[in-house]
Design a protein around this motif. Structure first.
Motif, PDB file in Angstrom:
ATOM      1  N   ASP A 317      16.106   4.063  -6.956  1.00  0.00           N
ATOM      2  CA  ASP A 317      16.774   3.283  -6.209  1.00  0.00           C
ATOM      3  C   ASP A 317      16.923   4.102  -4.694  1.00  0.00           C
ATOM      4  O   ASP A 317      17.595   3.539  -4.015  1.00  0.00           O
ATOM      5  CB  ASP A 317      18.177   2.535  -6.997  1.00  0.00           C
ATOM      6  CG  ASP A 317      17.744   1.321  -7.524  1.00  0.00           C
ATOM      7  OD1 ASP A 317      16.563   0.700  -7.558  1.00  0.00           O
ATOM      8  OD2 ASP A 317      18.407   1.163  -8.559  1.00  0.00           O
ATOM      9  N   ALA A 318      16.755   5.248  -5.086  1.00  0.00           N
ATOM     10  CA  ALA A 318      16.982   6.264  -3.781  1.00  0.00           C
ATOM     11  C   ALA A 318      15.973   5.976  -2.581  1.00  0.00           C
ATOM     12  O   ALA A 318      16.206   6.313  -1.512  1.00  0.00           O
ATOM     13  CB  ALA A 318      17.079   7.880  -4.266  1.00  0.00           C
ATOM     14  N   ALA A 319      15.018   5.307  -2.868  1.00  0.00           N
ATOM     15  CA  ALA A 319      13.809   5.093  -1.860  1.00  0.00           C
ATOM     16  C   ALA A 319      14.463   4.008  -0.910  1.00  0.00           C
ATOM     17  O   ALA A 319      14.896   2.884  -1.294  1.00  0.00           O
ATOM     18  CB  ALA A 319      12.648   4.622  -2.594  1.00  0.00           C
ATOM     19  N   PRO A 320      14.294   4.338   0.185  1.00  0.00           N
ATOM     20  CA  PRO A 320      15.044   3.546   1.274  1.00  0.00           C
ATOM     21  C   PRO A 320      13.860   2.183   1.266  1.00  0.00           C
ATOM     22  O   PRO A 320      12.636   2.417   1.093  1.00  0.00           O
ATOM     23  CB  PRO A 320      14.681   4.293   2.570  1.00  0.00           C
ATOM     24  CG  PRO A 320      14.915   5.793   2.231  1.00  0.00           C
ATOM     25  CD  PRO A 320      14.189   5.965   0.974  1.00  0.00           C
ATOM     26  N   ALA A 321      14.309   1.163   1.938  1.00  0.00           N
ATOM     27  CA  ALA A 321      13.487  -0.143   1.816  1.00  0.00           C
ATOM     28  C   ALA A 321      12.217   0.317   3.124  1.00  0.00           C
ATOM     29  O   ALA A 321      12.635   0.766   4.193  1.00  0.00           O
ATOM     30  CB  ALA A 321      14.493  -1.143   2.504  1.00  0.00           C
ATOM     31  N   GLY A 322      11.207  -0.331   2.583  1.00  0.00           N
ATOM     32  CA  GLY A 322      10.045  -0.068   3.546  1.00  0.00           C
ATOM     33  C   GLY A 322       9.271   1.052   3.477  1.00  0.00           C
ATOM     34  O   GLY A 322       8.067   1.332   3.622  1.00  0.00           O
ATOM     35  N   THR A 323       9.612   2.110   2.508  1.00  0.00           N
ATOM     36  CA  THR A 323       8.913   3.218   2.423  1.00  0.00           C
ATOM     37  C   THR A 323       7.862   3.440   1.224  1.00  0.00           C
ATOM     38  O   THR A 323       7.081   4.569   0.785  1.00  0.00           O
ATOM     39  CB  THR A 323       9.930   4.567   2.163  1.00  0.00           C
ATOM     40  OG1 THR A 323      10.700   4.238   0.970  1.00  0.00           O
ATOM     41  CG2 THR A 323      10.942   4.608   3.179  1.00  0.00           C
ATOM     42  N   ILE A 324       8.346   2.463   0.218  1.00  0.00           N
ATOM     43  CA  ILE A 324       7.124   2.158  -0.965  1.00  0.00           C
ATOM     44  C   ILE A 324       6.632   0.980  -0.916  1.00  0.00           C
ATOM     45  O   ILE A 324       7.075  -0.091  -0.538  1.00  0.00           O
ATOM     46  CB  ILE A 324       7.732   2.511  -2.188  1.00  0.00           C
ATOM     47  CG1 ILE A 324       8.991   1.665  -2.378  1.00  0.00           C
ATOM     48  CG2 ILE A 324       8.461   4.167  -2.247  1.00  0.00           C
ATOM     49  CD1 ILE A 324       9.841   1.778  -3.767  1.00  0.00           C
ATOM     50  N   GLY A 325       5.390   0.598  -1.488  1.00  0.00           N
ATOM     51  CA  GLY A 325       4.725  -0.456  -1.686  1.00  0.00           C
ATOM     52  C   GLY A 325       3.492  -0.335  -0.799  1.00  0.00           C
ATOM     53  O   GLY A 325       3.254   0.408  -0.205  1.00  0.00           O
ATOM     54  N   GLY A 326       2.626  -1.501  -0.892  1.00  0.00           N
ATOM     55  CA  GLY A 326       1.378  -1.512  -0.049  1.00  0.00           C
ATOM     56  C   GLY A 326       0.702  -2.807  -0.202  1.00  0.00           C
ATOM     57  O   GLY A 326       0.915  -3.667  -1.321  1.00  0.00           O
ATOM     58  N   THR A 327      -0.281  -3.224   0.380  1.00  0.00           N
ATOM     59  CA  THR A 327      -1.041  -4.336   0.346  1.00  0.00           C
ATOM     60  C   THR A 327      -1.549  -4.926  -1.140  1.00  0.00           C
ATOM     61  O   THR A 327      -1.285  -5.749  -1.392  1.00  0.00           O
ATOM     62  CB  THR A 327      -2.094  -4.388   1.203  1.00  0.00           C
ATOM     63  OG1 THR A 327      -1.305  -4.242   2.730  1.00  0.00           O
ATOM     64  CG2 THR A 327      -2.944  -5.793   1.389  1.00  0.00           C
ATOM     65  N   PHE A 328      -2.336  -3.994  -1.651  1.00  0.00           N
ATOM     66  CA  PHE A 328      -2.690  -4.134  -3.115  1.00  0.00           C
ATOM     67  C   PHE A 328      -2.257  -3.696  -4.324  1.00  0.00           C
ATOM     68  O   PHE A 328      -2.467  -3.902  -5.488  1.00  0.00           O
ATOM     69  CB  PHE A 328      -4.171  -3.598  -2.886  1.00  0.00           C
ATOM     70  CG  PHE A 328      -5.112  -4.259  -1.993  1.00  0.00           C
ATOM     71  CD1 PHE A 328      -5.750  -5.783  -2.085  1.00  0.00           C
ATOM     72  CD2 PHE A 328      -5.636  -3.604  -0.828  1.00  0.00           C
ATOM     73  CE1 PHE A 328      -6.401  -6.070  -0.970  1.00  0.00           C
ATOM     74  CE2 PHE A 328      -6.327  -4.222   0.275  1.00  0.00           C
ATOM     75  CZ  PHE A 328      -6.781  -5.293   0.097  1.00  0.00           C
ATOM     76  N   CYS A 329      -1.027  -3.239  -3.977  1.00  0.00           N
ATOM     77  CA  CYS A 329      -0.216  -2.525  -4.928  1.00  0.00           C
ATOM     78  C   CYS A 329       0.328  -3.501  -6.053  1.00  0.00           C
ATOM     79  O   CYS A 329       0.931  -4.372  -5.650  1.00  0.00           O
ATOM     80  CB  CYS A 329       0.969  -1.604  -4.550  1.00  0.00           C
ATOM     81  SG  CYS A 329       0.535  -0.232  -3.431  1.00  0.00           S
TER      82      CYS A 329
END
Length: 457
Positions: A317-329
């Protein structure tokens, strides 16, 4: 040939040599259409169909696979339950972008991994990427977000991928020729390669040597207070199939704990029942040295691209919003495949299959070692086994050319092998865990035939 027949078939080459004419024609088309960097000559094979641990090429040759898509096919080719699960999902929808709208498969797979992944913490969270390199890179992003530090320690012999960051982490720079500059803040320590430890050291002395060398990074590389994480493989893959000694792992865990550093276990290749546990980090957890973050990919999806990053909730939960994820993930088809694979692997105890295969193969390799002094070392966990060849057992000079000859000779007999190690003098064993005992026996026979012929050449 029917898929049922192929599943239980033994290796058989029916053309004069591999490749046969149909495969040769496709290879010629490949060479004309695909970049040269992807057009190697070591494996002149073109697949028609595959089942279990066997595949048939375009010319009807039947080949036993001891590479398994480099660790992707622990469940084998074309498992019918996995096929059905993917078909069922495909009839509903192919894609969502999870950052925008949610699908059940992503959440369910995360919940199931949170229960079995052996990292630190009682409450865990998981998210998905597409490849091994992506999950390793994401793990480092998470570690930096949590620790508010920038430094990363990696190890000699490491392979973590081919993105810009993971090329920097990867030790063997043949994978990064002409691709720099690379990110700053990366420091490398020696991995505990006990077979090649300083001469005359006992195992205990060697492990202490590698611990001392790791601590040296804090004096000569960067202060411990600037290091966010250490990333290491429980059993190095490309580096030579080298398992990390538990006593060394325990020492690394203590160094990390003492200095607020996160410990990342890269289980991209060694995860998903390969080592005789569902995840190799279970061995670490049993020793009181569970990692903070675990990454896994390859056999997680059995051929569909998916990778996972898991850690305790406060870290994730330390990851700021928008810094992880991706189109096909976390693609729905890949999640469906991964869920079906987990069902089969848990129900049919694939970890036990790995232990059985590993016991048989390791015992036979040790018999061969007595007959052929060029076999310097045999090592591994479960059904992830490395057999290292040397020109001389005293000098331990790598027998790189001999290994290349063994791989080539075995290919012409219907056994697919691949080398690894910094000098490419180790042959890796990554056969699908669906391999039958009869196929395993024939593969071992071909392996010895290839060793003998390569030595006589």
């Amino acid at each position: 040939m029917t898929t049922k027949d192929l599943a239980n078939a033994l290796p058989e080459i029916i053309t004069k040599q591999v490749p046969g004419p149909k495969s040769k024609a496709l290879l010629d088309r490949r060479d004309a259409a695909i970049p040269q960097a992807l057009c190697g000559k070591t494996y002149p094979i073109c697949i028609k169909q595959g089942v279990g641990a066997m595949f048939e090429d375009l010319d009807g040759n039947k080949i036993l696979d001891w590479v398994g898509g480099v660790g992707v096919l622990n469940i084998g080719y074309s498992n019918p339950e996995v096929i059905e699960a993917v078909k069922e999902q495909a009839e509903k929808y192919f894609h969502t972008i999870f950052n925008v709208y949610v699908h059940d498969g992503y959440v369910t797979l995360a919940e199931r991994l949170n229960k079995i992944i052996p990292c630190k913490g009682d409450v865990k969270k998981t998210y998905f990427a597409n490849s091994g390199a992506e999950c390793d890179e994401n793990a480092i992003k998470i570690a930096k977000a949590y620790t508010k530090r920038n430094g990363v320690i990696c190890f000699t012999g490491a392979f973590h991928g081919r993105t810009n960051l993971t090329m920097a982490l990867t030790a063997k720079k043949i994978y990064a020729v002409g691709m720099g500059p690379f990110p700053a803040g990366i420091y490398r320590a020696p991995y505990p390669y006990l077979y090649r430890a300083p001469k005359g050291y006992t195992e205990t002395e060697a492990i202490q040597y590698y611990i001392d060398e790791l601590n040296r990074v804090f004096d000569e590389g960067a202060p411990a207070s600037e290091i966010a994480c250490m990333i290491l493989e429980p059993l190095q893959g490309e580096g030579g199939f080298i398992p990390a000694p538990i006593e060394w792992v325990k020492a690394v865990r203590k160094i990390c704990d003492d200095n607020g550093i996160l410990m990342i276990a890269d289980e991209v290749q060694c995860g998903n029942c390969r080592t005789g546990k569902y995840y190799a980090s279970e061995y670490w957890k049993e020793a009181g040295a569970a990692p903070d973050i675990i990454t896994t990919a390859k056999s997680l999806g059995g051929g569909l691209p998916i990778s996972a990053i898991t850690a305790r909730a406060e870290v994730m939960d330390a990851a700021p919003a928008g810094t992880i994820g991706g189109t096909f993930c976390g693609n729905p088809l890949a999640c469906a495949s991964a869920l079906a694979i987990m069902d089969v692997m848990q129900r049919d105890d694939y970890a036990a299959k790995a232990r059985h295969i590993g016991e048989v193969v390791t015992a036979r390799y040790k018999e061969l070692q007595k007959k052929y002094p060029v076999i310097g070392d045999i090592r591994g966990l479960g059904a992830m086994i490395g057999i290292e060849f040397v020109t001389d057992p005293e000098t331990k000079e790598p027998a790189t050319k001999l290994v290349a000859s063994i791989v080539k000779t075995a290919m012409q007999k219907g056994l697919l092998l691949e080398s690894c190690g910094t000098a490419s003098n180790t042959i890796r064993f990554l056969a699908p865990l669906t391999m039958t005992d009869e196929q395993m026996e024939r593969g071992l026979e071909i392996f010895e035939e290839a060793v003998k012929e390569a030595l006589e050449a």
